[in-house]
Scaffold this motif. Sequence first.
Motif, PDB file in Angstrom:
ATOM      1  N   LEU A   1      12.711  13.610  -9.003  1.00 44.30           N
ATOM      2  CA  LEU A   1      14.135  13.067  -8.033  1.00 44.30           C
ATOM      3  C   LEU A   1      13.810  14.007  -6.714  1.00 44.30           C
ATOM      4  CD1 LEU A   1      17.240  13.098  -9.515  1.00 44.30           C
ATOM      5  CD2 LEU A   1      16.565  11.628  -8.259  1.00 44.30           C
ATOM      6  N   TRP A   2      13.224  15.480  -6.772  1.00 47.55           N
ATOM      7  CA  TRP A   2      12.807  16.551  -5.662  1.00 47.55           C
ATOM      8  C   TRP A   2      12.071  15.930  -5.296  1.00 47.55           C
ATOM      9  CZ3 TRP A   2       7.685  19.147  -5.058  1.00 47.55           C
ATOM     10  CH2 TRP A   2       7.908  19.661  -3.912  1.00 47.55           C
ATOM     11  N   ILE A   3      10.566  14.317  -5.808  1.00 43.45           N
ATOM     12  CA  ILE A   3       9.899  14.551  -4.933  1.00 43.45           C
ATOM     13  C   ILE A   3      10.547  13.070  -3.928  1.00 43.45           C
ATOM     14  CG2 ILE A   3       7.622  12.783  -4.884  1.00 43.45           C
ATOM     15  CD1 ILE A   3       6.905  14.650  -7.232  1.00 43.45           C
ATOM     16  N   LEU A   4      10.905  12.269  -4.988  1.00 40.43           N
ATOM     17  CA  LEU A   4      11.768  11.071  -4.101  1.00 40.43           C
ATOM     18  C   LEU A   4      12.637  11.911  -2.747  1.00 40.43           C
ATOM     19  CD1 LEU A   4      12.763   9.003  -7.289  1.00 40.43           C
ATOM     20  CD2 LEU A   4      10.641   8.770  -6.074  1.00 40.43           C
ATOM     21  N   ASN A   5      13.453  12.730  -3.224  1.00 37.68           N
ATOM     22  CA  ASN A   5      14.157  12.939  -1.666  1.00 37.68           C
ATOM     23  C   ASN A   5      12.924  13.595  -1.161  1.00 37.68           C
ATOM     24  OD1 ASN A   5      16.867  13.998  -1.837  1.00 37.68           O
ATOM     25  ND2 ASN A   5      16.227  14.023  -4.506  1.00 37.68           N
ATOM     26  N   TRP A   6      12.132  13.843  -0.617  1.00 33.85           N
ATOM     27  CA  TRP A   6      11.633  13.772   0.567  1.00 33.85           C
ATOM     28  C   TRP A   6      10.388  12.769   1.181  1.00 33.85           C
ATOM     29  CZ3 TRP A   6      11.282  18.205   3.454  1.00 33.85           C
ATOM     30  CH2 TRP A   6      11.516  19.467   2.509  1.00 33.85           C
ATOM     31  N   PHE A   7      10.387  11.552   0.252  1.00 35.20           N
ATOM     32  CA  PHE A   7      10.459  10.251   0.631  1.00 35.20           C
ATOM     33  C   PHE A   7      11.933   9.447   1.531  1.00 35.20           C
ATOM     34  CE2 PHE A   7       6.777   9.936  -2.739  1.00 35.20           C
ATOM     35  CZ  PHE A   7       5.461  10.413  -2.042  1.00 35.20           C
ATOM     36  N   SER A   8      13.058  10.022   1.188  1.00 34.12           N
ATOM     37  CA  SER A   8      13.972   9.497   1.850  1.00 34.12           C
ATOM     38  C   SER A   8      14.258  10.274   2.847  1.00 34.12           C
ATOM     39  CB  SER A   8      15.302   9.911   0.431  1.00 34.12           C
ATOM     40  OG  SER A   8      14.878   9.514  -0.390  1.00 34.12           O
ATOM     41  N   VAL A   9      13.866  11.468   2.879  1.00 34.80           N
ATOM     42  CA  VAL A   9      13.964  11.980   4.498  1.00 34.80           C
ATOM     43  C   VAL A   9      12.299  11.363   4.979  1.00 34.80           C
ATOM     44  CG1 VAL A   9      13.232  13.615   5.751  1.00 34.80           C
ATOM     45  CG2 VAL A   9      13.862  14.536   3.711  1.00 34.80           C
TER      46      VAL A   9
ATOM     47  N   ASN B   1      19.658  13.834   2.386  1.00 33.61           N
ATOM     48  CA  ASN B   1      18.379  13.940   1.604  1.00 33.61           C
ATOM     49  C   ASN B   1      17.897  15.596   1.905  1.00 33.61           C
ATOM     50  OD1 ASN B   1      18.100  11.187   0.529  1.00 33.61           O
ATOM     51  ND2 ASN B   1      17.945  10.715   2.639  1.00 33.61           N
ATOM     52  N   PHE B   2      17.320  15.944   2.843  1.00 36.85           N
ATOM     53  CA  PHE B   2      16.551  17.501   2.883  1.00 36.85           C
ATOM     54  C   PHE B   2      17.264  18.603   1.792  1.00 36.85           C
ATOM     55  CE2 PHE B   2      16.701  21.429   4.684  1.00 36.85           C
ATOM     56  CZ  PHE B   2      14.600  22.321   4.289  1.00 36.85           C
ATOM     57  N   LEU B   3      18.532  18.385   2.094  1.00 34.31           N
ATOM     58  CA  LEU B   3      18.984  19.009   0.680  1.00 34.31           C
ATOM     59  C   LEU B   3      19.514  18.250  -0.747  1.00 34.31           C
ATOM     60  CD1 LEU B   3      21.357  21.173   0.463  1.00 34.31           C
ATOM     61  CD2 LEU B   3      23.584  19.451   1.091  1.00 34.31           C
ATOM     62  N   GLY B   4      19.069  17.129  -0.379  1.00 36.68           N
ATOM     63  CA  GLY B   4      18.845  16.445  -2.131  1.00 36.68           C
ATOM     64  C   GLY B   4      17.824  17.430  -2.194  1.00 36.68           C
ATOM     65  N   GLY B   5      16.819  17.473  -1.830  1.00 39.82           N
ATOM     66  CA  GLY B   5      15.467  17.859  -2.804  1.00 39.82           C
ATOM     67  C   GLY B   5      15.848  19.885  -2.721  1.00 39.82           C
ATOM     68  N   LYS B   6      16.294  20.253  -2.137  1.00 40.93           N
ATOM     69  CA  LYS B   6      16.726  21.755  -2.203  1.00 40.93           C
ATOM     70  C   LYS B   6      17.487  21.729  -3.793  1.00 40.93           C
ATOM     71  CE  LYS B   6      16.834  26.003  -2.458  1.00 40.93           C
ATOM     72  NZ  LYS B   6      16.170  26.795  -2.606  1.00 40.93           N
ATOM     73  N   ILE B   7      17.986  20.603  -3.947  1.00 39.61           N
ATOM     74  CA  ILE B   7      19.377  20.564  -5.426  1.00 39.61           C
ATOM     75  C   ILE B   7      18.276  20.224  -5.796  1.00 39.61           C
ATOM     76  CG2 ILE B   7      20.929  19.915  -6.058  1.00 39.61           C
ATOM     77  CD1 ILE B   7      22.411  19.291  -4.007  1.00 39.61           C
TER      78      ILE B   7
END
Length: 365
Positions: A20-28, A75-81
């Motif tokens: 999910l951390w990787i996917l959130n960066w793709f979401s950015v 998504n930047f915040l989601g990646g951190k979480i």
Amino acid sequence: MAVLKVKFTKTKRDKLAQILWILNWFSVVSGIILFSLGLFLKIEIKKRNEVMAKGDINSVPNMLISVGVIACIINFLGGKICYDCSDANKFSRWKLVMLPYIVCTFCFTFCILVGALMCYTMRNELEESLYLGLRDAIKFYKDTDIPGRCFLKKTVDMLQIGFRCCGNNGFRDWFEIQWVSARYLNMASKEVLDRLKSNVDGKFLVDGVPFSCCNPSSPRPCIQYQLTNNSAHYNYDFLTEELNIWMKGCREALLDHYTAIMRSIGIAALLIWLFELSVLIGVRYLQTAMKNVLLLGDLEGESDGWLLENSFVETAKYNINIIKNLGKANQISTVSGMNDPNIDVHANTNCGKNNVTTKSIPAAS
């Protein structure tokens, strides 16, 4: 009963958090794509702004631009979480934030879906805007010496050449307006005067079109005037012969152009919505799995994750009851007079007796 319950080991939780951390960066990146698509559509609309009536046609690009910016932030915040969720101790910092974050992300993904659907529902508004804008542009085609309109002749000519179209609905639109300026008419000519007198409004109407309507691919020299007069041209029949001018109206040509763009943007937005929805589902599983780990107290053990703690019906009833209770609480607060300015005024029951000096009464002798 929980909906779509899945059992997670510590290894699965850690892998889910990393994915999910990787996917959130793709979401950015997908947010940047949405922003770029909205900006591109806005620029394309602005290019033809001179032949469009004012309206809400910018609502779609503005929606995409806004959603794109929000996507980058969320998504930047989601990646951190998700990165911190691989450690149970770090997750405790986000425990109270996770559920509001999921609710906000759900609303955000819904906005992406709305933006994608708007790309397919914008056609009617765009068609009306083009119809009114092109009608006025053709009407003022001749006003090359009037400030604020002098550019319209060049705009319409370049439009008809670039999009291979003629008129608003078709080439016959030019028959209904005077598109030759009066300064270029010889008022001493009997033919010109007869045409002006034959029209009720005193306009110089001809069955001709501007040069920009001519099709350069036609083997015959362009026939601009007397298009409906067979005797004016050799071996010519306007009813059976394909004219050597563009047959498609500019409204249809522009509408096809923008429809193709919005259809492509709509497909891209739908794909991004599906991707964001899958990430949101993963985050929900991670949040519930980590929450249950903390409740069990065994950070290395298994835990359950789910989308909804109860069934869809029970969850809906629970939320409806919360809304109803909030409404009742507001009504009770209003009736009970909690806004009464005298509510905090305390009555003085002593009536000032504390300040009265007592005197002794002499005894009777």
